[in-house]
Write a protein that holds these residues in place. Structure first.
Motif, short mmCIF file in Angstrom:
data_model
loop_
_atom_site.label_atom_id
_atom_site.label_comp_id
_atom_site.label_asym_id
_atom_site.label_seq_id
_atom_site.Cartn_x
_atom_site.Cartn_y
_atom_site.Cartn_z
N LEU A 1 6.02 4.60 1.43
CA LEU A 1 5.74 6.02 1.60
C LEU A 1 6.07 6.73 0.29
CD1 LEU A 1 7.09 6.67 5.20
CD2 LEU A 1 4.84 5.88 4.45
N GLY A 2 5.05 7.34 -0.29
CA GLY A 2 5.22 8.04 -1.55
C GLY A 2 6.19 9.21 -1.40
N VAL A 3 6.78 9.58 -2.51
CA VAL A 3 7.74 10.67 -2.53
C VAL A 3 7.21 11.77 -3.46
CG1 VAL A 3 10.10 11.31 -3.16
CG2 VAL A 3 9.65 9.08 -2.13
N ASN A 4 7.28 13.01 -3.00
CA ASN A 4 6.91 14.13 -3.87
C ASN A 4 8.08 14.42 -4.80
OD1 ASN A 4 4.46 14.37 -2.65
ND2 ASN A 4 4.93 16.21 -1.52
N ASP A 5 7.82 14.38 -6.10
CA ASP A 5 8.86 14.66 -7.08
C ASP A 5 8.26 15.44 -8.24
OD1 ASP A 5 7.50 12.75 -8.58
OD2 ASP A 5 9.05 11.24 -8.42
N THR A 6 9.08 15.74 -9.23
CA THR A 6 8.64 16.56 -10.36
C THR A 6 7.50 15.90 -11.14
OG1 THR A 6 10.87 17.43 -10.54
CG2 THR A 6 9.43 17.80 -12.41
N MET B 1 0.84 -1.16 0.00
CA MET B 1 0.00 0.00 0.00
C MET B 1 0.90 1.23 0.00
SD MET B 1 -2.78 1.38 2.80
CE MET B 1 -3.88 0.05 2.52
N ILE B 2 0.57 2.18 -0.87
CA ILE B 2 1.31 3.43 -0.91
C ILE B 2 0.60 4.45 -0.02
CG2 ILE B 2 2.03 5.38 -2.34
CD1 ILE B 2 2.31 3.45 -4.66
N VAL B 3 1.35 5.10 0.83
CA VAL B 3 0.83 6.21 1.63
C VAL B 3 1.47 7.47 1.05
CG1 VAL B 3 0.65 7.24 3.91
CG2 VAL B 3 0.66 4.75 3.68
N PRO B 4 0.71 8.25 0.27
CA PRO B 4 1.29 9.44 -0.34
C PRO B 4 1.91 10.38 0.70
CG PRO B 4 -0.82 8.97 -1.33
CD PRO B 4 -0.69 8.07 -0.14
N PHE B 5 3.04 10.96 0.34
CA PHE B 5 3.73 11.90 1.20
C PHE B 5 2.78 13.02 1.63
CE2 PHE B 5 6.58 15.42 2.18
CZ PHE B 5 7.53 14.80 2.95
N SER B 6 1.93 13.46 0.72
CA SER B 6 0.98 14.53 1.02
C SER B 6 -0.02 14.13 2.10
CB SER B 6 0.23 14.97 -0.25
OG SER B 6 1.16 15.53 -1.15
N VAL B 7 -0.35 12.85 2.16
CA VAL B 7 -1.23 12.37 3.23
C VAL B 7 -0.53 12.54 4.57
CG1 VAL B 7 -2.26 10.30 4.25
CG2 VAL B 7 -2.57 10.77 1.82
N LEU B 8 0.75 12.20 4.61
CA LEU B 8 1.50 12.36 5.86
C LEU B 8 1.61 13.83 6.26
CD1 LEU B 8 4.30 9.74 5.23
CD2 LEU B 8 2.25 9.49 6.64
N GLU B 9 1.82 14.70 5.28
CA GLU B 9 1.86 16.15 5.58
C GLU B 9 0.53 16.61 6.18
OE1 GLU B 9 4.57 18.49 2.47
OE2 GLU B 9 2.94 17.36 1.53
N GLU B 10 -0.55 16.17 5.58
CA GLU B 10 -1.87 16.58 6.05
C GLU B 10 -2.16 16.00 7.43
OE1 GLU B 10 -6.12 17.55 4.00
OE2 GLU B 10 -4.95 15.91 3.14
N VAL B 11 -1.78 14.77 7.68
CA VAL B 11 -1.94 14.15 9.00
C VAL B 11 -1.17 14.95 10.05
CG1 VAL B 11 -1.36 12.11 10.39
CG2 VAL B 11 -2.52 11.85 8.19
N LEU B 12 0.05 15.35 9.70
CA LEU B 12 0.85 16.16 10.62
C LEU B 12 0.12 17.45 10.99
CD1 LEU B 12 3.46 16.95 12.15
CD2 LEU B 12 4.31 17.84 9.97
N LEU B 13 -0.36 18.17 9.99
CA LEU B 13 -1.04 19.44 10.24
C LEU B 13 -2.34 19.24 11.03
CD1 LEU B 13 -0.51 21.17 6.78
CD2 LEU B 13 0.75 21.58 8.92
#
Length: 95
Positions: free
Chosen positions: A41-46, A1-13
């Motif tokens: 864990l997904g990675v934000n990239d270009t 299962m991929i957990v997008p990095f953005s999900v982790l950012e949003e969970v943090l906030l």
């Protein structure tokens, strides 16, 4: 299962704003997910950013990045978010 990095950012906030309650400290949660064999864990990239830039009908920047992650991975998105589901941009799963 991929957990997008953005999900982790949003969970943090959300946890810092006390809008959600985590079962353990955020740092421990991320380390635990990173060490688990069944999570990626997904990675934000270009490529992700360029994909997200095409979703002009979705206003929320986190939603755009999460949709992009699912599309680039070729996986359905587990979400109850009606706006994402109704957009038709990604296959969604929710029971």
């Amino acid at each position: 299962m991929i957990v997008p990095f953005s999900v982790l950012e949003e969970v943090l906030l959300l946890s810092e704003a006390r809008k959600i309650r985590l079962p353990l400290p955020f740092r421990d949660l991320v380390v635990s997910l990173a060490q688990a064999d069944n999570f990626d864990l997904g990675v934000n990239d270009t490529a992700l950013l360029l994909e997200a830039a095409t979703f002009t009908t979705i206003r929320d920047p986190y939603d755009r990045m999460i949709i992009a992650q699912a599309r680039l991975a070729g996986l359905p998105l587990i979400t109850g978010d009606g706006k994402i589901h109704d957009s038709g941009l990604v296959r969604t799963v929710w029971d």
